[in-house]
Structure formats: C-alpha cells, structure tokens
Write a protein that holds these residues in place. Structure first.
Motif, PDB file in Angstrom:
ATOM      1  N   UNK A  77       0.863  -1.179   0.000  1.00 42.23           N
ATOM      2  CA  UNK A  77       0.000   0.000   0.000  1.00 42.23           C
ATOM      3  C   UNK A  77       0.901   1.230   0.000  1.00 42.23           C
ATOM      4  N   UNK A  78       0.525   2.239  -0.778  1.00 40.26           N
ATOM      5  CA  UNK A  78       1.418   3.382  -0.956  1.00 40.26           C
ATOM      6  C   UNK A  78       1.595   4.197   0.315  1.00 40.26           C
ATOM      7  N   UNK A  79       0.534   4.364   1.103  1.00 35.01           N
ATOM      8  CA  UNK A  79       0.581   5.259   2.259  1.00 35.01           C
ATOM      9  C   UNK A  79       0.821   4.552   3.567  1.00 35.01           C
ATOM     10  N   UNK A  80       0.427   5.215   4.666  1.00 32.11           N
ATOM     11  CA  UNK A  80       0.666   4.705   6.004  1.00 32.11           C
ATOM     12  C   UNK A  80      -0.293   3.568   6.330  1.00 32.11           C
ATOM     13  N   UNK A  81       0.258   2.460   6.834  1.00 31.76           N
ATOM     14  CA  UNK A  81      -0.566   1.295   7.149  1.00 31.76           C
ATOM     15  C   UNK A  81      -0.093   0.610   8.424  1.00 31.76           C
ATOM     16  N   UNK A  82       0.491   1.394   9.353  1.00 34.63           N
ATOM     17  CA  UNK A  82       0.912   0.885  10.659  1.00 34.63           C
ATOM     18  C   UNK A  82       1.842  -0.317  10.543  1.00 34.63           C
ATOM     19  N   UNK A  83       2.693  -0.329   9.511  1.00 29.73           N
ATOM     20  CA  UNK A  83       3.660  -1.413   9.351  1.00 29.73           C
ATOM     21  C   UNK A  83       3.081  -2.688   8.791  1.00 29.73           C
ATOM     22  N   UNK A  84       1.794  -2.677   8.384  1.00 33.45           N
ATOM     23  CA  UNK A  84       1.140  -3.913   7.954  1.00 33.45           C
ATOM     24  C   UNK A  84       0.773  -3.922   6.479  1.00 33.45           C
TER      25      UNK A  84
END
Length: 426
Positions: free
Chosen positions: A146-153
C-alpha cells in the motif's frame, strides 16, 4: 528542561525512559502516553490525541515545554512539526514535506531513483486489473505494498498469483483506507532485513546501532506481517564495511536529495534495508521516525544523553557533537501481544507480573496498556516489550525470555524464537 513526547506506544515509553536518565531533563510529559509512562517518576500523561495540534500547542505554551519529540508517523505526515514550529516550538521530527518519505512509498521510490540510492525495482499502479496483469507478466514471488501509512502492515510478500491478486484487491478495496489509493509492486529480494535508524539535522546524518526486527506473527518468520514482534541490536550482519556503505550510498544521498528539494529534514531517518546473500545493500523503505520495536533495543544501549542528540538535530549542530557513545554488549526485546493480533483482538485484559519481570533483570516497555483505577489493562495489539540487556546476545535474550514468563494476561502471545538468526551463527 521539559520535554513533551507525542505518542502512546512502546517506542514513546522507551524515548521517555531514556530522556529521564539525563540530569538535564526535569520532566517528561507523554501525550497521550500509556500505562507505563503513567507510572514513571517525573513523567506524566496528557489526555490529548496525537493529532490535536491546537491542544498540544496550548499545553506546550502553558507548561513552558522546551522540546517536542514526535514519535508516530501519522502526526508527522499531517504536519504537526510545521504547525508547532510556526508557533515557535522546538520540534524533533521532520516537516510534512519530509514525512512524505514514509507517507508515500511512490514518492520515496522516486526520490531514491533520482538520488541513485540502491533499491528494489518497482512500479506504481492506480488500478487493480493493471496491477494484476503486471504480476502475471513479472512472475512470482512479488511484493505488494500500500502506498501510504498502514501501521507497518501494508506489505504482502505474495508467493502465489492468488495471494498477489487478493492483496491487490484488498488494498484497492480500502483495507488501509487512503493508503491503498496507489499500490506499489516491487521486486522480491532475498537476504536479511536490517533497520538503520539515523539522526539528522538536515545536513549531517549519523547512524545509530543497526537492529534486526521480526515482522511476521509466527515463529520461523511465518504468517502475517505485524508492527514487529521482537528485535535485537547491534545485528552482526551489518558489518562495519556494510555500515560505511549505508552511510555514503544511502543516508548521505537521501539527505542530499531532500535538500535538493528544499526540504529541511530534522529528526530520524529510518532506512529499512535488505542485505542480500552477495552482500549487496538495498533500501526496502524509508520511515520518518524511530522504529518500533527497534527503538527499544537501540536506546537500551545508548550512553550519549538522548536530549543532547535531539537538540543538536533541531538546532542544526549535529556535526559539532562528539561521536555517539554506546554500552558494550547486546540488547533484545520480545513483544507480548494480544490474542488475535494482527487481526481483531479484545482489550481490557488484566496484566500481572510486570514487577517480577523487572526484578528478573528486564526493562519492560509498555505499548498497548492503560491504567484504570490503578489496574493495568491491555489496550492494544502489541501490549508490552520485554527487553533484556547483556554482555552478549545469549545473555540479553535469556533475560528477556526469563522475564516474560512472569507476565500474564488473558490471550498473551509472543514468539519464542526471537534472535533465531544470530542463535544459528553464534
């Protein structure tokens, strides 16, 4: 001096803990903090969310805060540094423009390509069918991000076409909200991952001790990605020769590329690296903040006062600082997680045994905890970071594992093989 630490995780507890070891730090306030920061001497929690910029500013002004340290990536990506700096506060953490290095993998990839930083080949997609066609043409395994922020997942290593297509559909389908508006498909690299956290004032950049994280939920590095299930430092695979290359080919090039874009980057630049079997070093991703749980093991070995390094970054005088001093030995942390993590899990479980664990020689950093009428309860997926420090990795890991056995809450889960790579080589 008084320091305000933004965040509520294990990373922020470790930052507050290290700051309070300095005689120069009179008080630390954590917003919102957790059950661990609530019980430390000279530390208090502040009931403000990390994106309540106005509330944070008002408190900082009233309490005469000398330095704001931003822990998580989300407020950095939303521009908390810009907001507070414009009102005269000293802030450790990059501006919104600098935080793009984490908030957009596509932007970061373009920066790396422009700067000549070694990285995995990748392509950015805005539509699922085109991404799926690319996978079929390129072959497997392939990495879906995923391009953006995803909590490290937001990263899936797809070994089958079905896994790749499922990850693409999930990301474009809103699994990570707007982080999935763009999807990056990346070349799969073999080797060992290393985390290098570096401090920078926008001109000078200094690496901290290299650490190695355990991302997967299952033992043997199997299963879903998490925010991190354990870590150790300094990882022996990052030899002095490799760290010299990282300094010149990665860190210094990245800061120069940011300056070229007129981005004044002050704070942490975290390079997630892959060291291949041939000894090549390639950047998997950049982050704009301290890693979690790498921070816990790195700061456990730091001797130079943390606030001195942070102020040197903020005031752009890092080049004048003496070399960073470290304790001899090694450190390791094991994450105690809620049952069901990284999927759905329950909160509010009673935690016992922390004092016994600390008496056994561990440092227990709280992550997902809260105090409720003096009762310590679980309040997140990753609950505790049980950290051991020793003369070598065996002693550090033994201390962490001996101590975590004393801790209990309903559904507790932790990996029992943290450090398995170094165990094989030691």
């Amino acid at each position: 001096m008084k320091v305000l630490v933004i965040g509520n995780g294990g990373r922020e507890h470790a930052i507050a803990w290290k700051l309070l070891q300095s005689k120069q730090v009179e008080q630390v306030v954590c917003a919102p903090g957790n059950g661990g920061t609530a019980t430390m001497s000279r530390c208090e929690n502040l009931a403000l969310e990390v994106d309540d910029f106005e509330g944070i500013w008002q408190f900082s002004q009233q309490a005469k805060i000398d330095l704001v340290v931003v822990g998580p990536e989300v407020p950095l990506a939303k521009g908390i540094t810009d907001y507070l700096q414009a009102r005269g506060l000293l802030v450790f953490g990059p501006t919104k423009a600098g935080a793009q290095i984490e908030s957009s993998k596509a932007w970061a990839k373009a920066l790396m390509q422009e700067a000549g930083i070694p990285t995995a080949k990748s392509t950015v997609f805005t539509e699922a069918n085109a991404a799926k066609s690319y996978v079929k043409a390129q072959g497997l395994p392939i990495v879906v991000k995923a391009d953006g922020l995803a909590a490290g997942k937001g990263v899936v290593v797809a070994e089958t076409l079905a896994q790749a297509e499922s990850a693409i559909d999930s990301m474009f389908g809103g699994q990570f909200d707007s982080a999935g508006d763009f999807v990056v498909l990346e070349e799969f690299l073999t080797g060992q991952e290393v985390s290098v956290l570096a401090l920078t004032d926008g001109s000078t950049i200094r690496a901290l001790l290299p650490a190695q994280d355990h991302k997967q939920i299952g033992e043997g590095d199997k299963g879903e990605n998490t925010g991190g299930m354990g870590a150790y430092a300094p990882t022996p695979i990052a030899t002095p020769e490799i760290m010299e290359r990282v300094q010149t080919e990665v860190l210094e090039k990245a800061i120069a590329a940011l300056r070229k874009k007129n981005i004044d980057y002050r704070g942490v630049l975290y390079a997630g690296l892959m060291i291949t079997p041939a000894g090549e070093t390639k950047v998997l991703e950049f982050n704009c903040r301290f890693g979690d749980p790498e921070t816990q093991v790195v700061l456990a070995l730091l001797e130079t006062p943390l606030e001195e390094l942070m102020l040197a970054c903020v005031q752009q005088r890092l080049a004048q600082m003496p070399p960073i001093a470290w304790k001899d030995g090694a450190s390791a942390t094991v994450v105690a997680a809620s049952g069901g993590y990284p999927g759905s899990y329950e909160k509010g479980k009673v935690i016992t045994g922390i004092q016994v664990a600390q008496d056994s020689g561990a440092i227990v950093f709280h992550a997902g905890t809260k105090l409720d009428n003096s009762q310590l309860l679980t309040n997140g997926g990753r609950v505790l970071n049980v950290t051991g420090v020793g003369a070598d990795f065996k002693q550090a890991l033994d201390r962490a594992y001996k101590s975590i056995e004393s801790i209990n809450f309903e559904g507790i889960y932790y990996r029992r093989d943290i450090g398995h790579r170094i165990a094989k080589t030691s």
